[in-house]
Motif scaffolding. Structure first.
Motif, PDB file in Angstrom:
ATOM      1  N   PRO A 229      35.906  30.877  60.266  1.00 28.48           N
ATOM      2  CA  PRO A 229      35.552  31.987  60.248  1.00 28.48           C
ATOM      3  C   PRO A 229      34.081  32.269  60.953  1.00 28.48           C
ATOM      4  O   PRO A 229      33.364  31.311  60.764  1.00 28.48           O
ATOM      5  N   GLY A 230      34.009  33.188  61.600  1.00 23.32           N
ATOM      6  CA  GLY A 230      32.626  33.469  62.346  1.00 23.32           C
ATOM      7  C   GLY A 230      32.662  32.754  63.703  1.00 23.32           C
ATOM      8  O   GLY A 230      31.715  32.692  64.212  1.00 23.32           O
TER       9      GLY A 230
ATOM     10  N   HIS B 202      29.452  35.951  63.536  1.00 22.10           N
ATOM     11  CA  HIS B 202      29.218  35.945  62.018  1.00 22.10           C
ATOM     12  C   HIS B 202      28.797  37.288  61.471  1.00 22.10           C
ATOM     13  O   HIS B 202      28.314  38.285  62.303  1.00 22.10           O
ATOM     14  N   ILE B 203      28.892  37.405  60.208  1.00 26.25           N
ATOM     15  CA  ILE B 203      28.315  38.810  59.592  1.00 26.25           C
ATOM     16  C   ILE B 203      26.908  38.931  60.161  1.00 26.25           C
ATOM     17  O   ILE B 203      26.077  37.876  60.168  1.00 26.25           O
ATOM     18  N   GLY B 204      26.478  39.962  60.520  1.00 22.78           N
ATOM     19  CA  GLY B 204      25.138  40.370  60.860  1.00 22.78           C
ATOM     20  C   GLY B 204      24.616  40.055  62.304  1.00 22.78           C
ATOM     21  O   GLY B 204      23.605  40.452  62.623  1.00 22.78           O
ATOM     22  N   ASP B 205      25.820  39.399  62.881  1.00 24.42           N
ATOM     23  CA  ASP B 205      25.468  39.117  64.337  1.00 24.42           C
ATOM     24  C   ASP B 205      25.787  40.370  65.274  1.00 24.42           C
ATOM     25  O   ASP B 205      26.498  41.263  64.824  1.00 24.42           O
TER      26      ASP B 205
ATOM     27  N   GLU C 214      32.811  38.532  58.881  1.00 27.98           N
ATOM     28  CA  GLU C 214      32.953  37.216  59.877  1.00 27.98           C
ATOM     29  C   GLU C 214      34.175  37.425  60.953  1.00 27.98           C
ATOM     30  O   GLU C 214      35.216  38.033  60.520  1.00 27.98           O
ATOM     31  N   LEU C 215      34.084  37.114  62.073  1.00 22.43           N
ATOM     32  CA  LEU C 215      34.925  37.223  63.119  1.00 22.43           C
ATOM     33  C   LEU C 215      35.417  35.823  63.493  1.00 22.43           C
ATOM     34  O   LEU C 215      34.589  35.110  64.323  1.00 22.43           O
TER      35      LEU C 215
END
Lengths: 425, 425
Positions: B161-162, B166-169, B70-71
């Motif tokens: 977070p995200g 997001h994770i996977g984006d 997550e960013l």
């Protein structure tokens, strides 16, 4: 990174009269631009180094280069055809015996006997005695003779030595960014090396106890260090030579050791990120303010906290300028572009980043009294659209942008269709 | 380089019916462009290699990259101020005890006790229990308490977070030319390497007995080899990897040995200059025509004689494409830009060279039936002026140019003020 009693922008929280004013106590961006410019002035002029042509691509010439030879070096034919004497064809139509051909290879130059023609190819040396070239299109051949229909001018289709450049003529000016065609011209003049400006040796140091090396597992409150990678690449991309990259916790001794290491490696410019805002645990400030750092909070967003400082060079050379950026990745990359990149580009003979006026595809708001740098993407037809928000943590949005949108201090709102200044990334 | 019986452009001199026609028997530039494109098609797709971020500047991504985290990775504050519970300030104005501060450093996250406030800095982790951030500008402090004037929205000034990614984006698309901001985003996502397209491995071979290495003394009829330096630099400048550079006299065995050496070094594309026109001593033709080279004379100036061929790869790999340019330095550099550079740029994720329409500052003439590429320099206000003449020996003039001026086959004269197409160099 934390603070007590003071906020990051240095306002004393217990003073009501200022606590609600978001614009006071901030320094103009232009003041800091001028400050960094002055700090970096000793980087000019660059020492000169001599490089082989094969290593000089994208370097910038340190001096004017003159041709040591005539270009072309010898008299040669501009056409495929026949070398003759104009006098022999003055009474054209005439037919001349073909007395041979000129091969463009080393050897003593051919000689043209009066009353004959010599076959010649483009670029081949014109035989002694010949003073004009008859293009093959204007001739007919039969029985080892060539028929020439009309008289010719003396010197026609002959490339005289120096017709491109004479000995001593300027081949390349000083300050020329070397592309392949420039290297080709230097080689054509018989040169094997070129004097270029030495690249600025840059050190990049990331600070912050929350930072871990990219790839390391993240604990609570930890983030990968993006500033080191991004700032080093940004410096390299405009011709600087990155001689040191370091990352240090909020630890004064550790930072001092890194600065000494950068100096020992010959850094001429040190860039730091983080540790420069207004908390109690600001390692860059802790180390550099006692040594005369100038710390400031600028009227900009993102990237308010900024500083300039210097560090003793090894072996008693001049002090090394340090430009200190805030720690947020977007803030530090933007600050590099705004304060440092213009000087590095100029020293490396690069063009300034393109700035143009574009039309907003969507409305935006900005904080009064701050020059805002929003991330944007160009759209067809001279438009620009914002990418992500104004916040300084949006590194993916920065990566998806191709321009910065500059919103002046006195502008708080812009409508769709309004014009804005954009800087190419 | 010399010829007997045939001129360089392949017309039989003893056939009057063609000897005066400068336009027949020449192939359209576009036909050869398509021919080279087809020859180079096997260079696509590029094999993928994994590079450390520090080595990936100016490379092009081989695949889409998604974020593995997550960013930002954790909930953090967007402002300097106080973390509170919205419920505790709903009845504002209120005064809450300051129960501590959040330091942006690794460790277990702070916790907010109900009815208290925790001092927090931009980017610091939001303490458990807090659901809103009150900017310091909206607060007053006294006696270890903070006064908050009005109620706040849940989630205000909190970076979830995200919220960047997001994770996977998708972090970066495939085909992205990597600038510093892209490398920064990859590092921020905790990545240390990136999959990029492998660079095209190019060999450059100069032919001609008249050539000497730059720097060697010139005998009669000799010139320094400028093509090797210029073509190698031109290929490097658009992302190719030059694995072999050679220079050979007009000697078939020598050229064959060079081609074998280029193959042994893994060249995927071989560029030759010289030895491809219509004389008797054309080493590139002598070696490659028996192996199926397609030699042609194009309706262009400069650079008429051109060829495409191939050479056996070592270890039974696919045959290596060879693009053969004429020997004149201006012709070979122009031919590279015209026939080979567009493909290499595309494979390296570079933009095509800019083509624009400009206004001639001076009149010019052109040969009927030839597409002429004149060297030019941009002038203020959208103008362009020619630099040097049309002749293919003017390397210094080429170096002084910044555009090519393209004059179509059917145009023989242009007046000052006429519009022309220019290609950026």
């Amino acid at each position: 990174m934390a603070g007590a009693g003071r906020s990051r922008d240095g306002r004393i929280l217990s003073v009501p009269s200022r606590a609600h004013d978001a614009t006071t106590a901030r320094t103009s961006v232009d003041v800091h631009v001028a400050r960094v410019l002055e700090l970096l002035a000793p980087l000019t002029p660059r020492p000169t180094i001599i490089l082989p042509l094969a290593q000089a691509l994208d370097r910038v010439t340190a001096a004017e280069t003159v041709s040591p030879i005539e270009l072309p070096p010898f008299r040669n034919s501009q056409m495929d055809g026949f070398a003759v004497r104009a006098a022999d064809v003055a009474s054209a139509p005439v037919s001349l015996p073909i007395a041979g051909e000129v091969v463009a290879a080393p050897g003593t130059p051919a000689e043209l006997r009066p009353g004959t023609a010599v076959r010649i190819m483009t670029g081949a040396p014109v035989p002694d005695g010949a003073d004009t070239i008859v293009p093959v299109e204007d001739t007919l051949e039969a029985n080892d003779h060539v028929s020439i229909a009309r008289g010719r001018r003396v010197g026609e289709y002959i490339r005289e030595p120096g017709s491109d450049l004479h000995i001593g003529d300027v081949l390349l000016p000083a300050g020329q960014l070397l592309a392949s065609r420039h290297l080709g011209a230097l080689a054509a003049a018989g040169l094997t090396t070129v004097a270029v400006r030495s690249a600025v040796r840059v050190a990049v140091i990331s600070t912050g106890s929350e930072l871990v090396a990219p790839g390391e597992p993240l604990g609570p409150g930890q983030i990968p260090d993006a500033n080191g990678v991004a700032l080093a690449a940004a410096a390299r991309s405009i011709g600087a030579d990155v001689v040191f990259e370091g990352r240090v916790r909020d630890d004064a001794d550790g930072l001092e050791a890194m600065l000494d290491a950068a100096a020992a490696l010959g850094a001429e410019l040190i860039l730091t990120s983080g540790g420069v805002s207004m908390g109690d645990h600001e390692v860059v400030r802790d180390v550099l303010e006692p040594r005369g750092a100038h710390v400031d909070v600028l009227a900009m967003q993102p990237g308010g906290p900024q500083a300039v400082a210097s560090w003793p060079a090894s072996r008693g050379a001049a002090a090394i300028p340090i430009v200190c950026f805030p720690g947020n990745p977007v803030s530090s990359q933007l600050s590099f572009e705004l304060f440092v990149a213009p000087t590095l580009r100029e020293l490396a003979g690069r063009l300034a980043a393109a700035r143009e006026t574009r039309v907003l595809d969507s409305p935006l708001r900005s904080i009064p009294g701050r020059r805002q740098f929003l991330r944007g993407r160009r759209t067809p037809g001279g438009g620009v659209t914002t990418v992500g928000g104004p916040s300084s943590h949006l590194v993916a949005a920065l990566a998806a942008s191709d321009v910065l949108i500059v919103v002046p201090e006195n502008v708080t709102e812009l409508a769709k269709g309004d014009s804005v200044e954009t800087w190419e990334l």
